[in-house]
Design a protein around this motif. Structure first.
Motif, PDB file in Angstrom:
ATOM      1  N   SER A   1     118.191  70.017  73.113  1.00 33.28           N
ATOM      2  CA  SER A   1     119.325  69.545  73.911  1.00 33.28           C
ATOM      3  C   SER A   1     118.905  69.181  75.327  1.00 33.28           C
ATOM      4  O   SER A   1     119.677  69.275  76.257  1.00 33.28           O
ATOM      5  CB  SER A   1     120.414  70.634  73.955  1.00 33.28           C
ATOM      6  OG  SER A   1     119.899  71.822  74.541  1.00 33.28           O
ATOM      7  N   GLY A   2     117.647  68.760  75.491  1.00 26.67           N
ATOM      8  CA  GLY A   2     117.091  68.613  76.825  1.00 26.67           C
ATOM      9  C   GLY A   2     117.058  67.234  77.440  1.00 26.67           C
ATOM     10  O   GLY A   2     116.408  67.041  78.458  1.00 26.67           O
ATOM     11  N   LEU A   3     117.717  66.224  76.857  1.00 26.02           N
ATOM     12  CA  LEU A   3     117.757  64.915  77.502  1.00 26.02           C
ATOM     13  C   LEU A   3     118.504  65.011  78.833  1.00 26.02           C
ATOM     14  O   LEU A   3     119.408  65.842  78.981  1.00 26.02           O
ATOM     15  CB  LEU A   3     118.475  63.896  76.603  1.00 26.02           C
ATOM     16  CG  LEU A   3     117.750  63.398  75.356  1.00 26.02           C
ATOM     17  CD1 LEU A   3     118.671  62.484  74.556  1.00 26.02           C
ATOM     18  CD2 LEU A   3     116.465  62.674  75.712  1.00 26.02           C
ATOM     19  N   PRO A   4     118.127  64.177  79.816  1.00 29.99           N
ATOM     20  CA  PRO A   4     118.908  64.153  81.059  1.00 29.99           C
ATOM     21  C   PRO A   4     120.373  63.848  80.746  1.00 29.99           C
ATOM     22  O   PRO A   4     120.667  63.007  79.889  1.00 29.99           O
ATOM     23  CB  PRO A   4     118.264  63.005  81.855  1.00 29.99           C
ATOM     24  CG  PRO A   4     116.912  62.834  81.268  1.00 29.99           C
ATOM     25  CD  PRO A   4     117.018  63.204  79.826  1.00 29.99           C
ATOM     26  N   ARG A   5     121.272  64.513  81.434  1.00 33.14           N
ATOM     27  CA  ARG A   5     122.701  64.350  81.168  1.00 33.14           C
ATOM     28  C   ARG A   5     123.392  63.824  82.419  1.00 33.14           C
ATOM     29  O   ARG A   5     123.238  64.388  83.504  1.00 33.14           O
ATOM     30  CB  ARG A   5     123.332  65.671  80.724  1.00 33.14           C
ATOM     31  CG  ARG A   5     122.698  66.251  79.464  1.00 33.14           C
ATOM     32  CD  ARG A   5     123.348  67.554  79.059  1.00 33.14           C
ATOM     33  NE  ARG A   5     124.664  67.351  78.495  1.00 33.14           N
ATOM     34  CZ  ARG A   5     124.907  67.303  77.176  1.00 33.14           C
ATOM     35  NH1 ARG A   5     123.907  67.432  76.307  1.00 33.14           N
ATOM     36  NH2 ARG A   5     126.141  67.125  76.729  1.00 33.14           N
ATOM     37  N   VAL A   6     124.142  62.744  82.239  1.00 29.81           N
ATOM     38  CA  VAL A   6     124.861  62.117  83.344  1.00 29.81           C
ATOM     39  C   VAL A   6     126.350  62.136  83.019  1.00 29.81           C
ATOM     40  O   VAL A   6     126.771  61.761  81.918  1.00 29.81           O
ATOM     41  CB  VAL A   6     124.396  60.660  83.568  1.00 29.81           C
ATOM     42  CG1 VAL A   6     125.211  60.003  84.688  1.00 29.81           C
ATOM     43  CG2 VAL A   6     122.908  60.620  83.901  1.00 29.81           C
ATOM     44  N   LEU A   7     127.144  62.591  83.977  1.00 32.79           N
ATOM     45  CA  LEU A   7     128.594  62.655  83.820  1.00 32.79           C
ATOM     46  C   LEU A   7     129.259  61.759  84.858  1.00 32.79           C
ATOM     47  O   LEU A   7     129.001  61.886  86.050  1.00 32.79           O
ATOM     48  CB  LEU A   7     129.073  64.096  83.996  1.00 32.79           C
ATOM     49  CG  LEU A   7     130.589  64.312  84.114  1.00 32.79           C
ATOM     50  CD1 LEU A   7     131.306  63.911  82.832  1.00 32.79           C
ATOM     51  CD2 LEU A   7     130.890  65.771  84.480  1.00 32.79           C
TER      52      LEU A   7
END
Length: 211
Positions: free
Chosen positions: A79-85
């Motif tokens: 679950s380590g992809l960069p996350r953008v909100l």
């Protein structure tokens, strides 16, 4: 003493979705956790939905996103992809444009979410048209409430006109994009706003780490 029963689902049709999500997260989250989040997602969406026909499907999709975010927060492998909100007021215009464009251009390099501090009933028709013209996939997109799991999972939170209601979590990287509001403007203006956001998305993506 026997365990307390899980709370009843607000719609019996949610049971199939609860079973799917529980199976998908077996060994990660309990059936009770899945059911609580699914019930909460359904009720939040029901508060603002203009049409209730698809609430069961949308609640399952929102719950799947929340469970994925929670897994990221807990450091689950894979679950380590960069996350953008992206966050705006209604999650019906600017944040939808930004999320769809980043998803399109990132091609799997980034996990993208969007939400609204006061989500609207549906995505604006000109927003959907502008995104369709840009070749993005809008299938299944809908205004979503801002939830704690998604905020805490984000590596970058980009706010777009939500003011004092924008979320603040220590340690996150925050950006504020002063983008014009597309609500109530002609399609020609919506296209200009889309292109402004697309430029910002391209610059953002260029600065993210490669995977």
């Amino acid at each position: 003493m026997s365990a307390a029963p899980s709370p009843a689902l607000p719609d019996e049709r949610l049971a199939a979705g609860a079973a799917r999500l529980t199976a998908r997260h077996a060994g990660r989250f309990s059936a009770e956790t899945v059911q609580v989040l699914l019930t909460d997602s359904y009720r939040r969406l029901a508060e603002t939905a203009s049409v209730s026909t698809h609430l069961v499907v949308l609640a399952e999709r929102l719950t799947a996103e929340r469970l994925g975010a929670l897994a990221h927060v807990q450091g689950v492998p894979g679950s380590g992809l960069p996350r953008v909100l992206f966050v705006c007021s209604h999650n019906a215009g600017r944040s939808q444009l930004a999320a769809a464009l980043l998803e399109h251009r990132a091609a799997g390099r980034v996990t993208v979410s969007s939400a609204g501090t006061h989500p609207g009933p549906e995505i604006g028709p000109y927003i959907a048209q502008a995104l369709s013209e840009a070749g993005t996939d809008q299938a299944g997109a809908f205004p979503k409430p801002l939830t704690d799991e998604v905020v805490r999972a984000a590596d970058i939170v980009i706010t777009m006109g939500c003011g004092d209601a924008c979320p603040i979590v220590p340690g996150r990287r925050y950006l504020d994009w002063p983008v014009a509001d597309p609500d109530g403007v002609p399609i020609e203006v919506v296209r200009q706003i889309r292109d402004d956001i697309d430029t910002r998305v391209t610059d953002l993506l260029a600065g993210l780490p490669s995977t």
